[in-house]
Design a protein around this motif. Structure first.
Motif, mmCIF file in Angstrom:
data_model
loop_
_atom_site.group_PDB
_atom_site.id
_atom_site.type_symbol
_atom_site.label_atom_id
_atom_site.label_comp_id
_atom_site.label_asym_id
_atom_site.label_seq_id
_atom_site.Cartn_x
_atom_site.Cartn_y
_atom_site.Cartn_z
ATOM 1 N N SER A 1 53.293 55.932 98.616
ATOM 2 C CA SER A 1 52.381 55.499 97.569
ATOM 3 C C SER A 1 53.060 55.336 96.209
ATOM 4 C CB SER A 1 51.231 56.517 97.429
ATOM 5 O OG SER A 1 51.751 57.810 97.197
ATOM 6 N N LEU A 2 54.302 55.835 96.077
ATOM 7 C CA LEU A 2 55.016 55.711 94.804
ATOM 8 C C LEU A 2 56.486 55.443 95.094
ATOM 9 C CD1 LEU A 2 54.734 55.977 91.669
ATOM 10 C CD2 LEU A 2 55.454 58.363 91.932
ATOM 11 N N SER A 3 56.953 54.304 94.640
ATOM 12 C CA SER A 3 58.354 53.959 94.880
ATOM 13 C C SER A 3 59.271 54.865 94.051
ATOM 14 C CB SER A 3 58.608 52.499 94.508
ATOM 15 O OG SER A 3 58.473 52.291 93.108
ATOM 16 N N THR A 4 60.495 54.975 94.511
ATOM 17 C CA THR A 4 61.463 55.809 93.787
ATOM 18 C C THR A 4 61.687 55.290 92.378
ATOM 19 O OG1 THR A 4 62.559 56.329 95.881
ATOM 20 C CG2 THR A 4 63.796 56.752 93.865
ATOM 21 N N PHE A 5 61.692 53.960 92.235
ATOM 22 C CA PHE A 5 61.911 53.390 90.907
ATOM 23 C C PHE A 5 60.775 53.759 89.950
ATOM 24 C CE2 PHE A 5 61.087 50.005 87.837
ATOM 25 C CZ PHE A 5 62.290 49.998 87.143
ATOM 26 N N LEU A 6 59.524 53.583 90.395
ATOM 27 C CA LEU A 6 58.399 53.898 89.527
ATOM 28 C C LEU A 6 58.319 55.396 89.244
ATOM 29 C CD1 LEU A 6 55.604 51.525 90.900
ATOM 30 C CD2 LEU A 6 56.885 51.337 88.754
ATOM 31 N N ALA A 7 58.696 56.224 90.231
ATOM 32 C CA ALA A 7 58.740 57.663 89.989
ATOM 33 C C ALA A 7 59.756 58.000 88.904
ATOM 34 C CB ALA A 7 59.086 58.404 91.284
ATOM 35 N N THR A 8 60.875 57.298 88.932
ATOM 36 C CA THR A 8 61.912 57.516 87.915
ATOM 37 C C THR A 8 61.431 57.083 86.542
ATOM 38 O OG1 THR A 8 63.628 57.175 89.592
ATOM 39 C CG2 THR A 8 64.283 56.988 87.272
ATOM 40 N N ILE A 9 60.785 55.915 86.480
ATOM 41 C CA ILE A 9 60.273 55.419 85.193
ATOM 42 C C ILE A 9 59.232 56.376 84.626
ATOM 43 C CG2 ILE A 9 58.979 53.564 84.088
ATOM 44 C CD1 ILE A 9 61.900 52.909 84.685
ATOM 45 N N LEU A 10 58.374 56.897 85.516
ATOM 46 C CA LEU A 10 57.353 57.835 85.068
ATOM 47 C C LEU A 10 57.989 59.068 84.419
ATOM 48 C CD1 LEU A 10 54.384 58.871 85.028
ATOM 49 C CD2 LEU A 10 54.823 59.861 87.286
#
Length: 1155
Positions: free
Chosen positions: A937-946
């Protein structure tokens, strides 16, 4: 070194010939023989004179040769070195690993399926790492510069004799050959050879490691430079006595200067509680990261790679590992800590507090006891003589305090009450300097009455003796003090005359000169001092010997009279007296009855908060005095140990003269500050060397003894006696009523400093892994106090006053009983007893802040958890302290407590904000993906940006929050269980906020799929068959796009919920209405900038088409985010109700589990 400057020449003005200063000087054995050669040779070597010192012209040339008297400091922090440490240590090092793994996952392991998203992720991680490193370095350098600039406000000067004039000059201007005058409380400003010493003892522990003070002599006692006792080394502490010395080495040429490289390498900053808290947090992150990554790879290797080989590839599992690294890593915390310390530095500079370490301020969050001295801390240390007493019922008031005069007491004239310095007409001065001093009438009110009514003078011999003793047994003097706040070239023009010396001596000096109009310098000149035993905290008195003026005898005549004068604590002085002088000049036996009358007078005055000084004298012939000194020298040379060594002075048979009552006004802010400190649930204990009655009176005036406890409940006390079996028995009294008896039992020994050193040496001899383990343990935990359970017991709601002579007999039970009292005063204590009291507090789990300004306070300041010195204190106390109050305001301590608690609060808020989304809500998408087969449900990239952008930016604003209204009414933090990261905070962050936030994001994620025809059950256990079995109406390309949209929805939901989390987290106990973020004194406009920035990041990565293509994101329909608003408001309401319940029921279970 001077021998490197042999070609330097100088011309002394006023002499037509040029004098070669350096070329004729024998420097061949300068380092080795300066303590061995005769003192006259030393003076010739440096072109100095014992009587006049150096000339100003010579000093100017010498400074050119020798340079400034300062050791070259450690190199300022190198920007690139700091940057390197920031990049490859701590959280940033973990981010670097994640960035490298992402780049590896792009091509080498990606093969033909390489994705630009992986490369972009790696670049983002590396970029964020570098940015964080630059930000941390910038903030660290900014903090260092603030502290360094503020430290320049701390003046350092030394008393010197130049051109025959005693003056204060900046320490950095000293040159070899300068004659310096040092006294108890000073720090030796350069390496020097002593010319005179009077009871002088130095502590050179910084150089030698020997903590026992060394008695100084003027003779060479060893050919070894480091072992001789006629040298003093730079940075040594003057613990007792006074003396004169000639400077022999300055700056880098001193012994300490030559060891500066070693010293700088070994002078690492001590491990503070903040260090330990951050280290524990880092350890938690590392353990959680490692464990989660192990679980991911075990799950993949042991099951998924076999049962579902196409579901998660090796590259995909590397990305999952990166996700785990990022999920547990609170990336904003290091920057938040650095920014918080920069804010602390700014607050300290505004409050005029000089700190040797910014991290030490956090210790105020857990301070539970403040142990304060009286003189100079609670009071201004500017004493004035208020009354003088002699005989048994005679005396006079020096200044009118509003009371009516008694028949047996007279009052000094108004003219005599002037204290300001200035020359007066000779008619206002005494006509004689002999023992019988004539004074102006102390009954007159106007000078014209005095001038025109000479017959009103009267002569009381004992009063004259008291004034003479006050003039001779006194080290205060007028000196030229340079105004260091001015430009260096203008210092001489801005020099001013000041009376310098011990506050008691200054008060007696002012009495003699400005109120009795005595020519004190002339008196001292015609009654020259022969020898002195300076005041120290053990003897509690000072003795001087002066040869009395005689017009008929030569100075060497053995029939001359030597006046021995002693002044000090009445109960000590009176024990050495056998007679007393009456108002009529008669010498009568000092009977027990008379002693009781005198001590009763002292008790009455002490109850008014006055400090009482007794004075006595003894007259000897010159022959008898010389015999006593010769006998003392013989005993010293034969190394005979004297039980009561008075430096050769008589030990008894003195004649008691009278008492001086001195008044030291309170610091105006002390009473209110102590009330505020006590409101903060911090006990304040006074530890003083003054009389118990004086200490109690001052304690009542400054609210250490309060109306609610000391006056209403009463005061406890105890007596010590022996029973029939010779056992020591403590009889405990409450309001003078016996309520318990205790037979002395176990006394748990304290670890001495020598034992600690031996333990350190033993540790150095251990194998490397044991040393490593001990060092690691010290970085994470503190030693457990022996009697920690005593801290958890209920306090005794009574006051207690303990005398120093009782302290040495207390056993463990009595220490527990005494230290459990709510209000405490320790009186007539020695430095050793002060240190013992602080150590006993610490053994019971108390965090102690010690406040003092004197030499006697230095051991306590150094050993306490926090040492606080006053700017007006001695150099020794300021060297030992962690903080210096530059404005000498007691209220600055209240500000420091608030700053320390605010720092701890805001760091907790940062952690509380970062954990729910950046840790918990990013962990479960990976776990659900691997264990339940749910599409991630959450890509590694978006998790990093968050983590690195959204959360980090908002978390930085939390360290800028203002203190909550009740921050100074809550109890201090308990270091045993109230850590930066504890179970209560984890429960709140994960079980409450984390679960709700994770549920909210999954709700929005599932809402999107269900709204697009994919049932909830179709999401479970599908693994690599998602979208294929059961089949859907969407093409693979469309299905991939929908996955990107769903992941972006999850990301957006977390970002929106975090805004609500910020408003809930910005206070721990106060309501959002009490701590309004929008307007008023608690507003935080930076938060709205950070929230706008976070929203901008969301829009940038979800709405910009080019970014959608590169980072596998997609535009998010607003309706799928709307549920987050409802859940966010729900959490805000629930948290407000929780805080309301805590405020209303502070003893409830909800309050006890609150973070």
């Amino acid at each position: 070194m001077p021998h490197q400057q042999q070609n330097v020449r100088s011309t002394v003005e006023g002499d037509a010939t040029k004098i070669d200063l350096w070329t004729s000087t024998d420097m061949s054995r300068f380092d080795q023989d300066v303590h061995v050669i005769p003192i006259d040779s030393v003076m010739r070597r440096f072109r100095s004179n014992r009587q006049t010192g150096l000339s100003s012209a010579f000093v100017s040339e010498a400074q050119t040769c020798y340079g400034s008297n300062q050791i070259t400091p450690a190199p300022s922090p190198n920007y690139f070195r700091l940057l390197f440490k920031q990049l490859f240590m701590g959280f940033n090092s973990i981010l670097l690993v994640g960035g490298i793994l992402a780049i590896i996952a792009y091509q080498p392991l990606g093969g033909s399926e390489s994705s630009i998203t992986n490369l972009s992720l790696g670049i983002v991680l590396l970029s964020v790492t570098i940015f964080n490193a630059f930000l941390n370095v910038y903030q660290k350098l900014k903090s260092i510069k603030i502290i360094a600039a503020f430290a320049k406000l701390l003046p350092k000067s030394v008393s010197t004799r130049r051109d025959g004039v005693e003056q204060h000059v900046p320490i950095i201007e000293l040159v070899p050959g300068d004659i310096i005058l040092i006294k108890m409380g000073d720090v030796v400003p350069a390496d020097c050879r002593f010319l005179t010493c009077e009871g002088l003892k130095l502590n050179s522990a910084e150089l030698t490691g020997e903590t026992k003070p060394v008695s100084i002599t003027v003779e060479c006692t060893s050919e070894n430079l480091m072992e001789t006792t006629n040298l003093g080394f730079y940075s040594s502490l003057v613990e007792e006595g006074m003396g004169e010395a000639v400077v022999v080495a300055t700056g880098n040429s001193t012994i300490l200067g030559k060891m500066s490289r070693t010293t700088q390498e070994g002078s690492n900053e001590r491990t503070t509680n903040l260090h330990r808290e951050v280290n524990r947090f880092v350890l938690f992150v590392l353990v959680a990261d490692v464990m989660s990554i192990i679980i991911v790879w075990i799950t993949w290797g042991g099951w998924l790679n076999k049962s579902h080989p196409t579901f998660i590839t090796r590259t995909g599992n590397i990305l999952n590992s990166i996700g785990m690294i990022v999920s547990f890593l609170p990336i904003g915390l290091p920057s938040a800590i650095t920014l918080a310390l920069a804010i602390v530095a700014k607050r300290m500079s505004q409050q005029r507090i000089l700190g040797k370490s910014l991290q030490i301020i956090e210790s105020f969050n857990s301070v539970s006891i403040i142990a304060t001295d009286k003189t100079g801390t609670l009071t201004k240390n500017k004493m004035v003589v208020s009354e003088i007493f002699w005989d048994t019922d005679n005396g006079c008031k020096v200044f009118d305090d509003g009371d009516e005069e008694s028949p047996t007491r007279t009052s000094m004239s108004d003219k005599s009450r002037q204290v300001s310095f200035g020359l007066r007409d000779s008619s206002q001065r005494t006509a004689k300097v002999s023992p019988a001093i004539e004074r102006p009438s102390i009954n007159g009110n106007h000078q014209d009455e005095y001038s025109g009514n000479r017959q009103s003078r009267f002569c009381v011999e004992v009063f004259d003796d008291l004034l003479l003793g006050a003039a001779l047994c006194n080290n205060a003097k007028v000196q030229l003090v340079r105004n260091q706040s001015k430009d260096r070239d203008m210092m001489k023009a801005n020099s001013e005359l000041h009376v310098t010396g011990d506050p008691v001596d200054v008060a007696l000096y002012n009495l003699c000169v400005y109120q009795c109009y005595m020519y004190i310098d002339e008196i001292r000149c015609v009654n020259p001092r022969l020898k002195t035993l300076p005041f120290n905290s053990v003897n509690k008195f000072m003795i001087t010997a002066n040869r009395m003026e005689s017009h008929n005898l030569s100075s060497t005549d053995p029939r001359n009279t030597v006046l021995i004068t002693m002044k000090g604590a009445p109960e000590i002085v009176i024990q050495r007296c056998s007679t007393y002088k009456t108002n009529g000049g008669q010498i009568l036996p000092l009977t027990t009855e008379i002693k009781e009358k005198i001590l009763n007078q002292q008790e009455i005055l002490s109850r008014g908060g006055y400090r009482i000084i007794a004075m006595c004298q003894q007259k000897l012939t010159q022959m008898r005095y010389d015999q006593l000194m010769q006998q003392h020298d013989e005993r010293r040379q034969s190394r005979v140990v004297e039980v009561h060594n008075l430096n050769g002075f008589p030990q008894e048979k003195y004649c008691f003269l009278g008492l001086f009552s001195l008044f030291d006004s309170l610091r105006f802010d002390a009473p209110d500050s102590i009330l505020r400190i006590r409101d903060a649930r911090i006990r304040v204990a006074m530890i003083t060397g003054d009389h118990p009655a004086t200490a109690r009176a001052i304690g009542e005036q400054v609210n250490i003894f309060s109306a609610n406890i000391a006056k209403r409940n009463g005061i406890d006390s105890f007596q010590m006696l022996e029973n029939e079996t010779k056992q020591l028995v403590f009889r405990l009294y409450r309001n003078e009523t016996l309520f318990q008896e205790h037979i002395a039992g176990t006394i748990t020994a304290l670890r001495s400093s020598s034992t600690t050193i031996q333990k350190h040496i033993k540790l150095e001899k251990q194998v490397w892994y044991r040393r490593w383990y001990a060092s690691l343990k010290n970085q994470l935990t503190e030693a457990e106090p022996i009697f920690y359970k005593e801290k958890e017991k209920e306090r005794i709601p009574y006051a207690i006053v303990i005398a120093g002579n009782q302290v040495d007999y207390l056993d463990d039970f009595m220490w527990n009983w005494v230290l459990s009292h709510e209000e405490l005063i320790f009186a007539r204590t020695s430095p050793e007893q002060k240190l013992r009291i602080i150590m006993e507090f610490q053994r019971r789990g108390e965090i102690v802040a010690a406040i003092g300004d004197g030499t006697n306070d230095a051991p306590s300041l150094k050993y306490a958890d926090l040492g606080i010195a006053m700017q007006t204190g001695t150099s020794v106390s300021k060297e030992a302290a962690d903080l210096i109050l530059l404005d000498n305001r007691f209220s600055s301590i209240v500000s420091s407590i608030e700053t320390g608690r605010l720092l701890a609060d805001n760091l907790k808020k940062v952690v509380m904000f970062l954990l729910p989304a950046g840790s918990w809500s990013e962990l479960w998408p990976i776990m659900f993906n691997m264990w339940l087969g749910v599409p991630i449900s959450l890509s590694t990239f978006l998790a990093t940006i968050l983590c690195v952008l959204n959360d980090a930016s908002i978390s930085l604003t939390l360290v800028m929050e203002k203190p909550e209204t009740e921050i100074l009414s809550r109890p201090p933090s308990n270091r045993k269980d109230d850590h930066l990261l504890n179970w209560r905070l984890l429960f709140h962050a994960y079980m409450l906020i984390g679960n709700l936030e994770c549920f909210t994001a999954f709700f929005c994620f599932c809402y999107y799929w269900i709204d697009n025809g994919i049932s909830f059950y179709s999401l479970l256990f599908t693994y690599e068959y998602f979208g294929i079995n059961p089949p859907t109406a969407y093409s693979p390309e469309k299905f991939l796009e929908m996955i990107n949209v769903s992941q972006s929805i999850y990301y957006c939901s977390l970002c929106v919920f975090q805004v609500f989390n910020y408003f809930a987290t910005r206070t721990r106990y106060a309501s959002i209405l009490q701590h309004n973020p929008f307007w008023g004194k608690n507003r935080n406009w930076f938060a709205f900038v950070a929230i706008a920035f976070s929203i901008g990041i969301v829009l940038l990565f979800t709405q910009v088409t080019r970014f959608n293509e590169i980072f596998a994101t997609a535009p998010v329909p607003a309706k799928y985010i709307m549920p987050t608003l409802g859940f966010g408001v729900l959490w805000l309401v629930v948290d407000e109700l929780r805080k309301l319940y805590i405020r209303k029921y502070p003893q409830s279970i909800i309050s006890k589990i609150a973070w």
